[in-house]
Design a protein around this motif. Structure first.
Motif, PDB file in Angstrom:
ATOM      1  N   ALA A  20      28.359   1.742   4.446  1.00  0.00           N
ATOM      2  CA  ALA A  20      27.388   0.674   4.202  1.00  0.00           C
ATOM      3  C   ALA A  20      27.932  -0.676   4.652  1.00  0.00           C
ATOM      4  O   ALA A  20      27.204  -1.506   5.209  1.00  0.00           O
ATOM      5  N   TYR A  21      29.221  -0.905   4.435  1.00  0.00           N
ATOM      6  CA  TYR A  21      29.830  -2.177   4.825  1.00  0.00           C
ATOM      7  C   TYR A  21      29.927  -2.293   6.348  1.00  0.00           C
ATOM      8  O   TYR A  21      29.651  -3.353   6.923  1.00  0.00           O
ATOM      9  N   LEU A  22      30.310  -1.197   6.997  1.00  0.00           N
ATOM     10  CA  LEU A  22      30.398  -1.212   8.458  1.00  0.00           C
ATOM     11  C   LEU A  22      29.020  -1.395   9.084  1.00  0.00           C
ATOM     12  O   LEU A  22      28.866  -2.128  10.070  1.00  0.00           O
ATOM     13  N   LYS A  81      17.275  -8.694   1.253  1.00  0.00           N
ATOM     14  CA  LYS A  81      17.525  -8.748  -0.186  1.00  0.00           C
ATOM     15  C   LYS A  81      18.202  -7.478  -0.674  1.00  0.00           C
ATOM     16  O   LYS A  81      19.068  -7.513  -1.553  1.00  0.00           O
ATOM     17  N   SER A  82      17.827  -6.342  -0.089  1.00  0.00           N
ATOM     18  CA  SER A  82      18.416  -5.070  -0.500  1.00  0.00           C
ATOM     19  C   SER A  82      19.891  -4.958  -0.117  1.00  0.00           C
ATOM     20  O   SER A  82      20.603  -4.083  -0.620  1.00  0.00           O
ATOM     21  N   ARG A 127      30.529  -2.150  -8.184  1.00  0.00           N
ATOM     22  CA  ARG A 127      29.359  -1.707  -7.417  1.00  0.00           C
ATOM     23  C   ARG A 127      29.165  -0.201  -7.542  1.00  0.00           C
ATOM     24  O   ARG A 127      28.034   0.291  -7.675  1.00  0.00           O
ATOM     25  N   ASP A 128      30.257   0.556  -7.512  1.00  0.00           N
ATOM     26  CA  ASP A 128      30.157   2.010  -7.623  1.00  0.00           C
ATOM     27  C   ASP A 128      29.636   2.423  -8.998  1.00  0.00           C
ATOM     28  O   ASP A 128      28.777   3.309  -9.109  1.00  0.00           O
ATOM     29  N   THR A 175      25.692  -5.368  -1.400  1.00  0.00           N
ATOM     30  CA  THR A 175      26.708  -4.900  -0.456  1.00  0.00           C
ATOM     31  C   THR A 175      27.425  -6.074   0.196  1.00  0.00           C
ATOM     32  O   THR A 175      28.658  -6.074   0.334  1.00  0.00           O
ATOM     33  N   ALA A 176      26.659  -7.100   0.599  1.00  0.00           N
ATOM     34  CA  ALA A 176      27.261  -8.270   1.237  1.00  0.00           C
ATOM     35  C   ALA A 176      28.190  -9.006   0.280  1.00  0.00           C
ATOM     36  O   ALA A 176      29.283  -9.451   0.663  1.00  0.00           O
TER      37      ALA A 176
END
Length: 417
Positions: free
Chosen positions: A3-5, A136-137, A287-288, A141-142
């Motif tokens: 997700a980060y990549l 927004k979703s 987050r997890d 993650t950001a």
């Protein structure tokens, strides 16, 4: 990790902001180690207050100017603010280099104070711009990636900053100056990031009008933050900030009295680096846990208890292993709570006042952290000791946390409630 990549690949403007922060924040930690060592060496009999003064010079200007920064972030091109702010910080850091080379610790502190005032722009402006460059979703993650990146820069910057300061504080400050200029150049690639227009913009007239508008906006942000949906997010960092101020003094004192890495500067860098590892793991863990359906309120309680335990242990027990373990716990709890509350603020505040709410968040955090550091430093210098000071201040912070959380919010499951 995917997700980060994907976020970095698919959001080039976010990637630019992220990379510039990576560069400039890494350099920040070089300065923090260098100025801490300079101040403690110049005032060996008042080491606690000297360390608190360094932290105050680093934080208080940001607290005082946070409302102005929020006003600017809500009314002017956020790209221009980020580019110009980094450039001016680079110039002021060059002044710190010259002052350190001339042996003027007081001038170094003054320039750090001024530089911190300029850096007040960074957090509310970046935070306000983030929803303009990601969906927004993608905010959670950001924010998690940003917090973890901060931790990486903290680890690298503190470790290398400690080594550079052992060679000479002037070298560490010069490296920091270069990172600001590089970050400013990188941010030039961004498009204009103008905020949504507000009707109040046309009413601002001169300095008096700006100050009046800033004060009025701060009142509006305070009223908004008192609502159940935002209160726990905005003010939930205050007990953590008091804890961080105490931990700051305890960690520096431990580095001075038990320099297990060869010297005080290198030991300080090592302890701060381990803390940085904790602040990197904390947001990812939070987050997890939220993604698995755990309530944000429970995660928040666990985060602050972890930070309390780390700070108290660092203040009470000596030795390298315990100091390193407690530094990690402090960072773990602080990082987890930060990402929860930051995402809450961004999700629940309107675009045309998000900068002001984030500025209020920064204001409350920096004032509380400075208070914690000065209280702990004063106790240390009058002979009370850091352990009793930490116990008393953490007890107060715990009661404040429970008071802030006394009324349940309307936050949905998975958020701080």
């Amino acid at each position: 990790m995917s997700a980060y990549l994907a976020l970095l690949r698919g959001r080039p403007h976010y990637r630019t902001i992220w990379a510039a922060e990576l560069v400039s924040i890494t350099g920040d930690w070089f300065s923090l180690v260098a100025v801490s060592i300079l101040a403690a060496s110049a005032s060996p009999d008042k080491g606690g207050l000297a360390l608190a003064t360094v932290l105050a010079a680093h934080l208080l200007p940001q607290a005082l100017l946070a409302p102005v920064a929020g006003w600017l972030a809500d009314r002017f091109d956020r790209r221009a603010l980020l580019v110009g702010g980094n450039f001016v910080e680079g110039l002021l850091t060059l002044g710190m280099v010259a002052a350190a080379a001339g042996g003027s610790v007081g001038l170094v502190q003054l320039l750090l104070f001024l530089r911190s005032g300029v850096s007040a722009l960074r957090e509310p402006t970046t935070g306000a711009a983030l929803p303009n460059v990601v969906d927004k979703s993608e905010l959670a993650t950001a924010n998690a990636l940003g917090a973890s990146t901060w931790s990486v820069t903290f680890i690298v910057g503190m470790t290398l900053g400690g080594v550079a300061t052992e060679i000479g504080p002037v070298l560490a400050l010069a490296i920091d100056a270069g990172t600001f200029f590089l970050a400013s150049a990188m941010l030039l690639r961004l498009p204009r990031l103008a905020p949504a227009s507000t009707g109040s913009q046309s009413n601002d007239r001169g300095l008096a009008g700006v100050l009046a508008t800033v004060l009025a906006d701060l009142v509006v942000a305070l009223r908004a933050a008192k609502k159940p949906a935002l209160r726990a997010a905005v003010f939930g960092k205050v007990p953590m900030a008091i804890t961080a101020g105490v931990a700051w003094v305890a960690l520096n004192e431990s580095s001075r009295t038990v320099p297990f890495a060869g010297g005080a500067a290198a030991t300080l860098g090592a302890l701060q680096a381990v803390r940085g590892i904790g602040t990197g793991v904390g947001p990812l863990l939070a987050r997890d846990l939220l993604a698995r359906g755990l309530r944000g309120g429970l995660v928040g309680h666990a985060a602050i208890v972890t930070a309390f335990a780390g700070t108290l242990g660092m203040s009470t027990f000596g030795g390298p292993i315990m100091s390193l373990a407690c530094s990690f716990a402090w960072g773990l709890g602080g990082g987890a709570l930060w990402v929860i509350t930051q995402t809450e603020i961004q999700e629940r505040s309107d675009d045309d006042m998000r900068g002001r709410v984030l500025a209020l968040d920064a204001l409350s955090f920096t004032v509380a952290m400075s208070f914690g550091a000065f209280a702990a430093g004063l106790c240390l210098d009058v002979g009370l000791g850091i352990a009793p000071a930490a116990a008393g201040l953490l007890a107060g912070a715990a009661m404040l946390w429970m008071w802030i959380r006394a009324e349940p919010t309307s936050a949905p499951a998975g958020h701080l409630a």
